[in-house]
Write an enzyme that holds these catalytic residues in place. Structure first.
Site, PDB file in Angstrom:
ATOM      1  N   HIS A 125      46.263 -38.104  76.185  1.00  0.00           N
ATOM      2  CA  HIS A 125      46.139 -37.410  74.892  1.00  0.00           C
ATOM      3  C   HIS A 125      44.880 -37.884  74.175  1.00  0.00           C
ATOM      4  O   HIS A 125      44.705 -39.096  73.983  1.00  0.00           O
ATOM      5  CB  HIS A 125      47.348 -37.702  74.012  1.00  0.00           C
ATOM      6  CG  HIS A 125      48.646 -37.225  74.581  1.00  0.00           C
ATOM      7  ND1 HIS A 125      49.234 -36.031  74.228  1.00  0.00           N
ATOM      8  CD2 HIS A 125      49.473 -37.788  75.501  1.00  0.00           C
ATOM      9  CE1 HIS A 125      50.372 -35.892  74.892  1.00  0.00           C
ATOM     10  NE2 HIS A 125      50.546 -36.938  75.676  1.00  0.00           N
ATOM     11  N   HIS A 159      56.111 -31.865  78.340  1.00  0.00           N
ATOM     12  CA  HIS A 159      56.764 -33.167  78.232  1.00  0.00           C
ATOM     13  C   HIS A 159      58.276 -32.914  78.263  1.00  0.00           C
ATOM     14  O   HIS A 159      58.774 -32.058  77.512  1.00  0.00           O
ATOM     15  CB  HIS A 159      56.424 -33.856  76.913  1.00  0.00           C
ATOM     16  CG  HIS A 159      55.065 -34.487  76.864  1.00  0.00           C
ATOM     17  ND1 HIS A 159      53.914 -33.816  77.143  1.00  0.00           N
ATOM     18  CD2 HIS A 159      54.700 -35.764  76.559  1.00  0.00           C
ATOM     19  CE1 HIS A 159      52.883 -34.643  77.006  1.00  0.00           C
ATOM     20  NE2 HIS A 159      53.337 -35.837  76.660  1.00  0.00           N
ATOM     21  N   GLU A 172      61.525 -37.655  78.703  1.00  0.00           N
ATOM     22  CA  GLU A 172      60.999 -38.971  78.269  1.00  0.00           C
ATOM     23  C   GLU A 172      62.056 -39.604  77.360  1.00  0.00           C
ATOM     24  O   GLU A 172      62.591 -40.666  77.672  1.00  0.00           O
ATOM     25  CB  GLU A 172      59.669 -38.802  77.517  1.00  0.00           C
ATOM     26  CG  GLU A 172      59.112 -40.117  76.967  1.00  0.00           C
ATOM     27  CD  GLU A 172      57.905 -39.918  76.034  1.00  0.00           C
ATOM     28  OE1 GLU A 172      57.713 -38.804  75.502  1.00  0.00           O
ATOM     29  OE2 GLU A 172      57.165 -40.910  75.835  1.00  0.00           O
ATOM     30  N   HIS A 193      47.580 -36.696  82.473  1.00  0.00           N
ATOM     31  CA  HIS A 193      48.439 -36.889  81.300  1.00  0.00           C
ATOM     32  C   HIS A 193      47.791 -37.928  80.391  1.00  0.00           C
ATOM     33  O   HIS A 193      48.053 -39.132  80.497  1.00  0.00           O
ATOM     34  CB  HIS A 193      49.839 -37.327  81.770  1.00  0.00           C
ATOM     35  CG  HIS A 193      50.832 -37.432  80.656  1.00  0.00           C
ATOM     36  ND1 HIS A 193      52.188 -37.523  80.877  1.00  0.00           N
ATOM     37  CD2 HIS A 193      50.676 -37.454  79.316  1.00  0.00           C
ATOM     38  CE1 HIS A 193      52.817 -37.601  79.725  1.00  0.00           C
ATOM     39  NE2 HIS A 193      51.924 -37.572  78.759  1.00  0.00           N
ATOM     40  N   ASP A 219      48.374 -41.853  79.386  1.00  0.00           N
ATOM     41  CA  ASP A 219      49.025 -41.238  78.216  1.00  0.00           C
ATOM     42  C   ASP A 219      48.242 -41.452  76.911  1.00  0.00           C
ATOM     43  O   ASP A 219      47.530 -40.555  76.476  1.00  0.00           O
ATOM     44  CB  ASP A 219      50.466 -41.766  78.094  1.00  0.00           C
ATOM     45  CG  ASP A 219      51.397 -40.839  77.317  1.00  0.00           C
ATOM     46  OD1 ASP A 219      51.001 -39.695  77.038  1.00  0.00           O
ATOM     47  OD2 ASP A 219      52.531 -41.258  77.004  1.00  0.00           O
ATOM     48  N   ASP A 220      48.417 -42.603  76.275  1.00  0.00           N
ATOM     49  CA  ASP A 220      47.759 -42.915  74.992  1.00  0.00           C
ATOM     50  C   ASP A 220      47.192 -44.331  75.112  1.00  0.00           C
ATOM     51  O   ASP A 220      47.707 -45.270  74.486  1.00  0.00           O
ATOM     52  CB  ASP A 220      48.802 -42.875  73.863  1.00  0.00           C
ATOM     53  CG  ASP A 220      49.544 -41.546  73.807  1.00  0.00           C
ATOM     54  OD1 ASP A 220      48.926 -40.547  73.398  1.00  0.00           O
ATOM     55  OD2 ASP A 220      50.725 -41.510  74.196  1.00  0.00           O
TER      56      ASP A 220
HETATM   57  N1  ADE Z   1      52.073 -37.259  72.226  1.00  0.00           N
HETATM   58  C1  ADE Z   1      51.321 -38.277  72.645  1.00  0.00           C
HETATM   59  N2  ADE Z   1      52.022 -39.094  73.456  1.00  0.00           N
HETATM   60  C2  ADE Z   1      53.261 -38.560  73.554  1.00  0.00           C
HETATM   61  C3  ADE Z   1      54.431 -38.926  74.239  1.00  0.00           C
HETATM   62  N3  ADE Z   1      54.488 -40.020  74.998  1.00  0.00           N
HETATM   63  N4  ADE Z   1      55.516 -38.151  74.099  1.00  0.00           N
HETATM   64  C4  ADE Z   1      55.475 -37.055  73.323  1.00  0.00           C
HETATM   65  N5  ADE Z   1      54.407 -36.651  72.665  1.00  0.00           N
HETATM   66  C5  ADE Z   1      53.291 -37.394  72.771  1.00  0.00           C
HETATM   67 ZN    ZN Z   2      52.208 -37.630  76.757  1.00  0.00          ZN
END
Ligand code: ADE
Ligand code: ZN
Length: 343
Positions: free
Chosen positions: A19, A196, A199, A17, A279-280
């Site tokens: 991006h 997703h 969340e 997971h 994630d990011d």
């Molecule tokens: N795109 C990138 N990170 C995300 C996240 N945490 N939730 C939804 N879309 C995303």
């Molecule tokens: Zn994500």
């Protein structure tokens, strides 16, 4: 004897997971925006761009920073840098998302994106040994019709490294069910699927993703803890949750990672399959090593929990069965050796 920090650094890891656009380093965003004549939101220090309190605010910055990617070589650079950071954290296998649809209005074609991404993946594999595959994320905010057009592009590309699709962006008011036909088309040609859910959206979106989209993996999924019956079902069915500690502390209602009722801790303690991701990463000032640190020191993951979640991750990944068995045996033995050294 090794310390917990050494243990966490040395264990073999995978990311399921992550991006691509969320992995753009702040300085890279500035360099690319300048080169391409793209305006970023105003900032004094680059890092100040990456501050937000909600998923919506985050997604605005994510999209604005993504606009700095224009040429195939821009994609090559960010893919390479993302995988370089993975390798630095001993992440050996990576399934990553990217968000093609937000680049189409800027005139950046799917093939341009994929050409650059493939070059970055190949360079990172030969330079760092990190193996990766990718999964474009369907942007749920843009609706199923746009998603179907996009799926046609994925089919037309027919790329062996493009192994699945995801569903992402803001959950409410975008439930999973309208994407059932699209996901069925994807599954019918052998693409893997994940979504997703839970969340920011309710537990119902997790159930909908499992029932309507037929996913066996849920990205985030924290709101499962609101629904005991769904929790039990996910446990019985072995659904894998790809959780992201730092993101959860910003975008979900569980802001305190040390709280005894943090959703990730509750999910783990209940016996759900959870595995740790970044994630990011630069957009949340983290990397996979730091996420493992948060899991161990704040969310109560013991070395045995981390071993179990690594094996669950291997099983829930999109690797072929032979490779899964090999990784489970080799990585399991490596982690056992490191646990023994912990003393
Ligand atoms: N795109 C990138 N990170 C995300 C996240 N945490 N939730 C939804 N879309 C995303
Ligand atoms: Zn994500």
């Amino acid at each position: 004897m090794i310390s917990m920090a050494e243990f966490l650094a040395k264990i073999p890891k995978m990311e399921l997971h992550l991006h691509l656009e969320g992995a753009i380093r702040p300085q890279t965003a500035v360099d690319l925006a300048r080169k391409n004549g793209v305006a970023l939101p105003p900032f004094e220090r680059v890092e100040d761009l990456y501050r937000y309190d909600t998923l919506e605010q985050f997604l605005k910055i994510y999209t604005a920073v993504s606009d700095s990617l224009v040429s195939a070589d821009d994609y090559r650079r960010v893919t390479y840098e993302m995988l370089e950071s993975c390798a630095a954290n001993n992440s050996r296998y990576v399934e990553f998302f990217f968000s093609p649809q937000i680049h189409f209005p800027n005139g950046v074609s799917f093939d341009t994106q994929m050409d650059g991404i493939r070059a970055g993946m190949a360079d990172a594999e030969s330079d760092f040994g990190v193996v990766s595959v990718c999964a474009p994320g369907v942007n749920r905010e843009l609706g199923p019709a746009a998603g179907e057009d996009f799926l046609d592009m994925i089919f037309a590309r027919g790329d062996e490294k493009l192994v699945g699709i995801g569903l992402d962006f803001n959950e409410a008011p975008f439930p999973p069910e309208p994407y059932a036909a699209l996901f069925e088309r994807a599954r019918n040609v052998g693409l893997q699927v994940t979504a997703h859910a839970g969340e920011t959206g309710p537990a119902e979106f997790i159930r909908g993703s499992i029932d309507a989209l037929k996913v066996r993996r849920i990205d985030h999924g924290y709101h499962v803890v609101d629904d005991p019956e769904l929790m039990q079902r996910c446990k019985d069915e072995g659904i894998l949750f790809t959780v992201c500690p730092s993101t959860s502390a910003v975008t979900s209602p569980w802001h305190d990672l040390s709280a005894p009722d943090h959703a990730i801790r509750v999910m783990k303690d209940f016996g759900l399959k959870v595995m740790i991701n970044s994630d990011d990463p630069p957009m949340f000032f983290t990397d996979l090593g730091k996420e493992y640190g948060k899991a161990a020191h704040q969310l109560g993951f013991t070395p045995a929990d981390i071993r179990r979640s690594t094996i669950d991750a291997i099983e829930g990944s999109w690797l072929d069965d032979t490779t899964k068995r090999r990784y489970a045996a080799e990585w399991g033995a490596e982690i056992d050796g490191l646990i023994a050294e912990l003393g």
